[in-house]
Design a protein around this motif. Structure first.
Motif, short mmCIF file in Angstrom:
data_model
loop_
_atom_site.label_atom_id
_atom_site.label_comp_id
_atom_site.label_asym_id
_atom_site.label_seq_id
_atom_site.Cartn_x
_atom_site.Cartn_y
_atom_site.Cartn_z
N MET A 251 -28.59 -5.74 -19.90
CA MET A 251 -27.32 -5.25 -20.40
C MET A 251 -26.21 -6.23 -19.96
O MET A 251 -26.18 -6.69 -18.83
CB MET A 251 -27.02 -3.84 -19.84
N LYS A 252 -25.31 -6.55 -20.88
CA LYS A 252 -24.19 -7.41 -20.52
C LYS A 252 -22.92 -6.88 -21.16
O LYS A 252 -22.95 -6.18 -22.18
CB LYS A 252 -24.45 -8.85 -20.93
N LYS A 253 -21.83 -7.27 -20.51
CA LYS A 253 -20.53 -6.77 -20.94
C LYS A 253 -19.92 -7.74 -21.96
O LYS A 253 -19.96 -8.95 -21.80
CB LYS A 253 -19.62 -6.66 -19.72
N LEU A 254 -19.31 -7.20 -23.02
CA LEU A 254 -18.65 -8.00 -24.06
C LEU A 254 -17.18 -7.61 -24.12
O LEU A 254 -16.86 -6.44 -24.36
CB LEU A 254 -19.30 -7.77 -25.42
N GLN A 255 -16.32 -8.56 -23.88
CA GLN A 255 -14.88 -8.34 -23.93
C GLN A 255 -14.32 -9.10 -25.14
O GLN A 255 -14.34 -10.33 -25.18
CB GLN A 255 -14.20 -8.82 -22.65
N VAL A 256 -13.83 -8.37 -26.16
CA VAL A 256 -13.27 -8.99 -27.37
C VAL A 256 -11.75 -8.97 -27.25
O VAL A 256 -11.15 -7.91 -27.12
CB VAL A 256 -13.73 -8.26 -28.65
N ALA B 75 -11.25 -5.93 -31.25
CA ALA B 75 -10.72 -6.00 -29.89
C ALA B 75 -11.16 -4.79 -29.06
O ALA B 75 -11.11 -3.65 -29.52
CB ALA B 75 -9.19 -6.10 -29.93
N GLY B 76 -11.64 -5.07 -27.83
CA GLY B 76 -12.07 -3.99 -26.95
C GLY B 76 -13.15 -4.45 -25.99
O GLY B 76 -13.50 -5.65 -25.95
N GLN B 77 -13.74 -3.50 -25.25
CA GLN B 77 -14.78 -3.80 -24.27
C GLN B 77 -16.05 -3.05 -24.67
O GLN B 77 -16.02 -1.86 -24.95
CB GLN B 77 -14.31 -3.37 -22.88
N TYR B 78 -17.18 -3.78 -24.63
CA TYR B 78 -18.45 -3.21 -25.09
C TYR B 78 -19.57 -3.65 -24.16
O TYR B 78 -19.48 -4.67 -23.48
CB TYR B 78 -18.75 -3.67 -26.54
N TRP B 79 -20.66 -2.82 -24.21
CA TRP B 79 -21.89 -3.15 -23.46
C TRP B 79 -22.99 -3.43 -24.46
O TRP B 79 -23.18 -2.67 -25.41
CB TRP B 79 -22.27 -2.00 -22.52
N LEU B 80 -23.70 -4.53 -24.23
CA LEU B 80 -24.77 -4.95 -25.13
C LEU B 80 -26.10 -4.81 -24.39
O LEU B 80 -26.23 -5.22 -23.23
CB LEU B 80 -24.56 -6.39 -25.61
N TRP B 81 -27.09 -4.28 -25.12
CA TRP B 81 -28.43 -4.11 -24.57
C TRP B 81 -29.36 -5.13 -25.22
O TRP B 81 -29.32 -5.37 -26.41
CB TRP B 81 -28.96 -2.70 -24.83
N GLY B 82 -30.19 -5.72 -24.42
CA GLY B 82 -31.19 -6.64 -24.93
C GLY B 82 -30.62 -8.04 -25.17
O GLY B 82 -29.47 -8.35 -24.86
N GLU B 83 -31.52 -8.87 -25.70
CA GLU B 83 -31.12 -10.26 -25.96
C GLU B 83 -30.33 -10.31 -27.27
O GLU B 83 -30.86 -10.07 -28.35
CB GLU B 83 -32.36 -11.15 -26.06
N LYS B 84 -29.05 -10.63 -27.13
CA LYS B 84 -28.17 -10.71 -28.31
C LYS B 84 -27.40 -12.05 -28.30
O LYS B 84 -27.08 -12.59 -27.24
CB LYS B 84 -27.16 -9.55 -28.31
N GLU B 85 -27.14 -12.48 -29.50
CA GLU B 85 -26.30 -13.70 -29.64
C GLU B 85 -24.93 -13.25 -30.15
O GLU B 85 -24.84 -12.47 -31.11
CB GLU B 85 -26.93 -14.68 -30.64
N VAL B 86 -23.87 -13.75 -29.52
CA VAL B 86 -22.51 -13.34 -29.86
C VAL B 86 -21.72 -14.54 -30.38
O VAL B 86 -21.69 -15.60 -29.74
CB VAL B 86 -21.79 -12.72 -28.64
N MET B 87 -21.06 -14.37 -31.53
CA MET B 87 -20.16 -15.38 -32.11
C MET B 87 -18.78 -14.73 -32.22
O MET B 87 -18.63 -13.71 -32.90
CB MET B 87 -20.64 -15.82 -33.48
#
Length: 364
Positions: free
Chosen positions: A1-6, A26-38
């Protein structure tokens, strides 16, 4: 799990194994698993991707994007905050819809002239010169516009803008001021076989642009040939002495002979004349000898004339002195005065004639 801040005004695309999964604003999110973010800044154009068609299948992302397809015969002007930014050529271009920074104007480029609604001050900005041809006609010029090889119109002083497309545009600029043409080094043989080099000059002005540059080709060259042939014809019929005596009249004859023919070219010849006549070395030496002989003869004639005048004056003076004794005495006094200025001391003996004694003194 990793945190995503947009961040604000940004969008994050989350991919799993290359497939678009979610779109986050815009916002804060939690991602589960292996994800690629652009992450994308919505104030900038959406960067083109090879998988853009697949991304547009996502309804949420598609609703956020404005797709601008530009055809081959179109351009789209992009304004950012109402200030010109760049030009979009043929192809697909994508911008974010939520931003209010960008606006777009679409124009057809199949025609010739650039739409007058496009401000002139943006013609040279950004990549605009890649789509617009710019021509300037100067204050002392006229422009002849040819489109696909056909004459269209005469352009007055100003700036002209045409789309860069398959239409061939050519503008011939013509200086309509009075101009001069030098015809230097014309080697011509006179009637008495003297070979000369003549420098000739003419002043002209374009009067009819259509005759000069549409009905005729290389009009200046044609004018040059006309004047050159007339010059050779006139000089070839004259002896060297006749040419030297009638240079001014020759220019008038040449002007009268060429004026009508050159007028048919749309050109008015204002004046013409011989600037220099250059002689071969041997002829020049002979001419110098003749000139020296003439000057010597003139000098001798003047000397003889002065001597004759002086002798005549002496003769008149002698006759007056012979007839008038008082004048003789005055002349004696004049001589004594002149001698006294130059001689320190003179001794005279006896009471004889003073003039006689002075003659005796200066004859020793």
């Amino acid at each position: 799990m990793k945190k995503l801040q947009v961040k604000t005004n940004h969008v994050a695309l989350v991919f799993k194994q290359g497939e678009l999964q979610r779109v986050y604003t815009a916002g804060q999110y939690w991602l589960w698993g292996e994800k690629e973010v652009m992450e994308y800044n919505m104030a900038e154009a959406f960067g083109m991707r090879r998988d853009i068609d697949a991304l547009l299948q996502n309804a949420e992302l598609n609703a956020m994007l404005e797709v601008i397809d530009v055809m081959d015969n179109e351009v789209v002007l992009v304004y950012r905050n109402k200030v010109f930014n760049n030009v979009l050529g043929a192809g697909r271009h994508i911008y974010w819809k939520s931003t209010k920074e960008y606006s777009f104007e679409r124009y057809n480029t199949e025609g010739l002239e650039v739409d007058k609604s496009i401000a002139r001050n943006i013609t040279g900005k950004s990549n605009m010169p890649s789509y617009v041809r710019m021509y300037t006609v100067g204050a002392n010029e006229k422009g002849l516009l040819f489109v696909d090889g056909q004459f269209q119109e005469i352009l007055n002083a100003g700036e002209y803008r045409y789309w860069k497309n398959d239409i061939k545009v050519q503008i011939i600029l013509v200086d309509v001021r009075q101009q001069a043409m030098d015809m230097n080094g014309q080697e011509i043989l006179t009637k008495d076989k003297v070979q000369l080099r003549i420098n000739f000059n003419l002043v002209y002005q374009i009067q009819d642009l259509l005759k000069a540059y549409v009905d005729n080709k290389d009009v200046e060259k044609q004018m040059y040939n006309i004047v050159q042939l007339m010059l050779r014809e006139k000089v070839g019929r004259m002896s060297f002495d006749e040419l030297m005596e009638n240079k001014e009249n020759l220019s008038v004859e040449i002007l009268a002979g060429v004026r009508e023919e050159i007028t048919t070219l749309g050109i008015e010849v204002r004046m013409c004349g011989i600037k220099d006549i250059i002689l071969p070395g041997d002829i020049r030496e002979i001419m110098n000898q003749v000139l020296i002989a003439e000057k010597k003869a003139q000098a001798n004639m003047i000397t003889r004339r002065e001597e004759t005048a002086a002798t005549r004056s002496l003769l008149n003076t002698a006759k007056l002195m012979e007839e008038n004794e008082m004048l003789m005495r005055l002349k004696e006094m004049e001589y004594i005065e002149k001698i006294a200025d130059k001689v320190g001391e003179i001794s005279l003996s006896g009471g004889g004639n003073v003039l006689k004694q002075l003659k005796e003194v200066f004859s020793r």
